[in-house]
Write a protein that holds these residues in place. Sequence first.
Motif, PDB file in Angstrom:
ATOM      1  N   LEU A  31      -1.978  -2.171  12.594  1.00 18.00           N
ATOM      2  CA  LEU A  31      -2.157  -1.604  13.932  1.00 18.00           C
ATOM      3  C   LEU A  31      -1.516  -2.503  14.995  1.00 18.00           C
ATOM      4  CD1 LEU A  31      -5.831  -0.264  13.780  1.00 18.00           C
ATOM      5  CD2 LEU A  31      -3.704   1.044  13.660  1.00 18.00           C
ATOM      6  N   ARG A  32      -1.690  -3.810  14.862  1.00 21.79           N
ATOM      7  CA  ARG A  32      -1.079  -4.731  15.838  1.00 21.79           C
ATOM      8  C   ARG A  32       0.438  -4.630  15.801  1.00 21.79           C
ATOM      9  NH1 ARG A  32      -4.853 -10.003  14.496  1.00 21.79           N
ATOM     10  NH2 ARG A  32      -6.499  -9.610  16.026  1.00 21.79           N
ATOM     11  N   ASP A  33       0.980  -4.637  14.594  1.00 21.44           N
ATOM     12  CA  ASP A  33       2.430  -4.562  14.466  1.00 21.44           C
ATOM     13  C   ASP A  33       2.968  -3.235  14.976  1.00 21.44           C
ATOM     14  OD1 ASP A  33       2.450  -7.088  13.376  1.00 21.44           O
ATOM     15  OD2 ASP A  33       2.619  -6.425  11.297  1.00 21.44           O
ATOM     16  N   THR A  34       2.253  -2.155  14.682  1.00 20.06           N
ATOM     17  CA  THR A  34       2.696  -0.831  15.137  1.00 20.06           C
ATOM     18  C   THR A  34       2.674  -0.739  16.654  1.00 20.06           C
ATOM     19  OG1 THR A  34       2.020   0.269  13.091  1.00 20.06           O
ATOM     20  CG2 THR A  34       2.154   1.640  15.058  1.00 20.06           C
ATOM     21  N   LEU A  35       1.639  -1.280  17.270  1.00 26.08           N
ATOM     22  CA  LEU A  35       1.579  -1.257  18.733  1.00 26.08           C
ATOM     23  C   LEU A  35       2.774  -1.972  19.341  1.00 26.08           C
ATOM     24  CD1 LEU A  35       0.068  -0.523  21.329  1.00 26.08           C
ATOM     25  CD2 LEU A  35      -1.236  -2.648  21.078  1.00 26.08           C
ATOM     26  N   ALA A  63      16.400  12.971  14.254  1.00 30.93           N
ATOM     27  CA  ALA A  63      15.267  12.905  15.171  1.00 30.93           C
ATOM     28  C   ALA A  63      15.717  12.850  16.618  1.00 30.93           C
ATOM     29  CB  ALA A  63      14.419  11.676  14.854  1.00 30.93           C
ATOM     30  N   ASP A  64      15.090  13.676  17.439  1.00 29.55           N
ATOM     31  CA  ASP A  64      15.277  13.577  18.893  1.00 29.55           C
ATOM     32  C   ASP A  64      14.375  12.495  19.471  1.00 29.55           C
ATOM     33  OD1 ASP A  64      17.190  15.754  19.414  1.00 29.55           O
ATOM     34  OD2 ASP A  64      15.577  17.062  18.714  1.00 29.55           O
ATOM     35  N   VAL A  65      13.198  12.334  18.887  1.00 29.25           N
ATOM     36  CA  VAL A  65      12.237  11.327  19.349  1.00 29.25           C
ATOM     37  C   VAL A  65      11.701  10.592  18.128  1.00 29.25           C
ATOM     38  CG1 VAL A  65      10.123  10.892  20.657  1.00 29.25           C
ATOM     39  CG2 VAL A  65      11.566  12.849  21.257  1.00 29.25           C
ATOM     40  N   LYS A  66      11.652   9.244  18.207  1.00 26.38           N
ATOM     41  CA  LYS A  66      11.194   8.424  17.087  1.00 26.38           C
ATOM     42  C   LYS A  66       9.937   7.649  17.493  1.00 26.38           C
ATOM     43  CE  LYS A  66      16.085   7.721  16.104  1.00 26.38           C
ATOM     44  NZ  LYS A  66      17.176   6.728  16.121  1.00 26.38           N
ATOM     45  N   LEU A  67       8.872   7.844  16.735  1.00 22.63           N
ATOM     46  CA  LEU A  67       7.631   7.099  16.925  1.00 22.63           C
ATOM     47  C   LEU A  67       7.438   6.221  15.691  1.00 22.63           C
ATOM     48  CD1 LEU A  67       5.368  10.010  18.262  1.00 22.63           C
ATOM     49  CD2 LEU A  67       6.782   8.415  19.582  1.00 22.63           C
ATOM     50  N   PHE A  68       7.501   4.908  15.894  1.00 22.01           N
ATOM     51  CA  PHE A  68       7.521   3.992  14.755  1.00 22.01           C
ATOM     52  C   PHE A  68       6.138   3.440  14.408  1.00 22.01           C
ATOM     53  CE2 PHE A  68      12.035   3.292  16.155  1.00 22.01           C
ATOM     54  CZ  PHE A  68      12.618   3.830  15.006  1.00 22.01           C
ATOM     55  N   THR A  69       5.915   3.284  13.103  1.00 18.78           N
ATOM     56  CA  THR A  69       4.809   2.474  12.607  1.00 18.78           C
ATOM     57  C   THR A  69       5.415   1.245  11.942  1.00 18.78           C
ATOM     58  OG1 THR A  69       4.798   3.619  10.466  1.00 18.78           O
ATOM     59  CG2 THR A  69       3.343   4.484  12.192  1.00 18.78           C
ATOM     60  N   MET A  70       4.565   0.269  11.616  1.00 20.30           N
ATOM     61  CA  MET A  70       5.050  -0.902  10.888  1.00 20.30           C
ATOM     62  C   MET A  70       3.962  -1.354   9.924  1.00 20.30           C
ATOM     63  SD  MET A  70       6.382  -4.640  12.187  1.00 20.30           S
ATOM     64  CE  MET A  70       7.899  -4.056  12.913  1.00 20.30           C
ATOM     65  N   ALA A  71       4.330  -1.478   8.650  1.00 24.25           N
ATOM     66  CA  ALA A  71       3.375  -1.906   7.636  1.00 24.25           C
ATOM     67  C   ALA A  71       4.069  -2.850   6.667  1.00 24.25           C
ATOM     68  CB  ALA A  71       2.812  -0.702   6.889  1.00 24.25           C
ATOM     69  N   ARG A  72       3.301  -3.765   6.112  1.00 26.42           N
ATOM     70  CA  ARG A  72       3.834  -4.744   5.176  1.00 26.42           C
ATOM     71  C   ARG A  72       3.342  -4.431   3.774  1.00 26.42           C
ATOM     72  NH1 ARG A  72       2.039  -9.524   2.908  1.00 26.42           N
ATOM     73  NH2 ARG A  72       3.648 -11.065   2.478  1.00 26.42           N
ATOM     74  N   GLU A  73       4.241  -4.463   2.810  1.00 20.38           N
ATOM     75  CA  GLU A  73       3.894  -4.160   1.423  1.00 20.38           C
ATOM     76  C   GLU A  73       3.444  -5.414   0.683  1.00 20.38           C
ATOM     77  OE1 GLU A  73       7.102  -2.606  -0.899  1.00 20.38           O
ATOM     78  OE2 GLU A  73       5.749  -1.491  -2.200  1.00 20.38           O
ATOM     79  N   THR A  74       2.400  -5.267  -0.132  1.00 20.87           N
ATOM     80  CA  THR A  74       1.961  -6.327  -1.023  1.00 20.87           C
ATOM     81  C   THR A  74       1.848  -5.752  -2.429  1.00 20.87           C
ATOM     82  OG1 THR A  74      -0.392  -5.867  -0.697  1.00 20.87           O
ATOM     83  CG2 THR A  74       0.630  -7.406   0.844  1.00 20.87           C
ATOM     84  N   LYS A  75       1.494  -6.595  -3.388  1.00 24.30           N
ATOM     85  CA  LYS A  75       1.487  -6.175  -4.793  1.00 24.30           C
ATOM     86  C   LYS A  75       0.500  -5.028  -5.035  1.00 24.30           C
ATOM     87  CE  LYS A  75       1.244  -9.580  -7.597  1.00 24.30           C
ATOM     88  NZ  LYS A  75       0.650 -10.691  -8.386  1.00 24.30           N
ATOM     89  N   PHE A  76      -0.695  -5.112  -4.428  1.00 20.95           N
ATOM     90  CA  PHE A  76      -1.735  -4.142  -4.694  1.00 20.95           C
ATOM     91  C   PHE A  76      -1.902  -3.119  -3.569  1.00 20.95           C
ATOM     92  CE2 PHE A  76      -2.961  -7.735  -7.342  1.00 20.95           C
ATOM     93  CZ  PHE A  76      -3.223  -7.110  -8.549  1.00 20.95           C
ATOM     94  N   ALA A 103      -1.907   3.333  10.625  1.00 21.53           N
ATOM     95  CA  ALA A 103      -1.063   3.268  11.819  1.00 21.53           C
ATOM     96  C   ALA A 103      -0.619   4.664  12.260  1.00 21.53           C
ATOM     97  CB  ALA A 103       0.146   2.388  11.546  1.00 21.53           C
ATOM     98  N   GLN A 104      -0.268   5.527  11.296  1.00 17.33           N
ATOM     99  CA  GLN A 104       0.152   6.887  11.638  1.00 17.33           C
ATOM    100  C   GLN A 104      -0.952   7.632  12.374  1.00 17.33           C
ATOM    101  OE1 GLN A 104       1.134   8.333   7.751  1.00 17.33           O
ATOM    102  NE2 GLN A 104       3.273   7.688   7.854  1.00 17.33           N
ATOM    103  N   LEU A 105      -2.173   7.505  11.892  1.00 16.49           N
ATOM    104  CA  LEU A 105      -3.303   8.172  12.549  1.00 16.49           C
ATOM    105  C   LEU A 105      -3.466   7.684  13.979  1.00 16.49           C
ATOM    106  CD1 LEU A 105      -5.911   8.205   9.644  1.00 16.49           C
ATOM    107  CD2 LEU A 105      -4.916  10.211  10.746  1.00 16.49           C
ATOM    108  N   CYS A 106      -3.281   6.382  14.191  1.00 19.83           N
ATOM    109  CA  CYS A 106      -3.454   5.831  15.534  1.00 19.83           C
ATOM    110  C   CYS A 106      -2.318   6.279  16.460  1.00 19.83           C
ATOM    111  CB  CYS A 106      -3.526   4.307  15.454  1.00 19.83           C
ATOM    112  SG  CYS A 106      -4.634   3.581  16.669  1.00 19.83           S
ATOM    113  N   VAL A 107      -1.091   6.334  15.938  1.00 18.08           N
ATOM    114  CA  VAL A 107       0.041   6.833  16.729  1.00 18.08           C
ATOM    115  C   VAL A 107      -0.217   8.281  17.141  1.00 18.08           C
ATOM    116  CG1 VAL A 107       2.475   7.495  16.621  1.00 18.08           C
ATOM    117  CG2 VAL A 107       1.755   5.250  15.789  1.00 18.08           C
TER     118      VAL A 107
END
Length: 290
Positions: free
Chosen positions: A117-121, A231-244, A254-258
Amino acid sequence: MSTRRSDSPVIDNVLTRIRVRQASLGPSTRSIADYILENPRQVVGMSVTELAEATGASDGSVINLCRQIDLTGFQQLKLSLAQEVVQPVQFIHEDLQPLDDTTTVCRKMFHAGIQALRDTLSVLDPDAVAEAVKVIRAADRVEIYGIGSSAPIAEDAQYRMLRIGLNAKVVVDSHVQAISASRTGPDVAVLTISHSGATHETLASTRLAKEAGAKTIIVTNFANSPLQAYADVKLFTMARETKFRTEAMTSRIAQLCVLDALIAALALADYERATDTLRKTFDVLSLKRF
């Protein structure tokens, strides 16, 4: 649509931005990205020429990398790195380990969601949200596309839009998406939700809608993806991948919050109608309760 905000010279997640974009970088910019990720403290004290020489790249490649992660230049990169490397180590970037107990698992999962959420904001452009509001309000109807893990997010978006009086239709079947997209037009706004931005079905549907004249809005991850071309308009999220924990899992939060922000902005743009519709739909739904 992307607007850089000069009143925010320091960002909180420059290393995450680089990691998310890493796979899509060219050879020269990727070597610079690798060096920064491995030596963030050293880079803080380097000039652009010194970094270019250390990575066998050009000054222009360094600046190009900065722009690809939505920074104004090398100075903003250094300022942001300086802030990030002096912060205390946090648990938010820890991966799960096979011997983690339940308490540790809960802590790591919650911290991962908070960080997403912090990164997406930090990458969500308020001007793009405002533009999405204009596009949706100007349309006669909204079509919402999502496949796989994005499908329940798309369904939630339709539900929320119906609650404030918008004419919204969700399509989560790939064949119906293609047919429906080809039959849109200038009076339709299409909202596509795709974390990777590279799913064949949603890519094809968004392209068909764009070719039919619809205005297209996408909610997708910060990394470069084929979907962004349509896309005419881009709304970005940001997430980091880990093993699990895959990127798509944290990205759904993040998508829900956007989408919450988008729908709240839509409701405020037509406050009287939205609140009246919310009251009416609440009364209708109250019949479903004991």
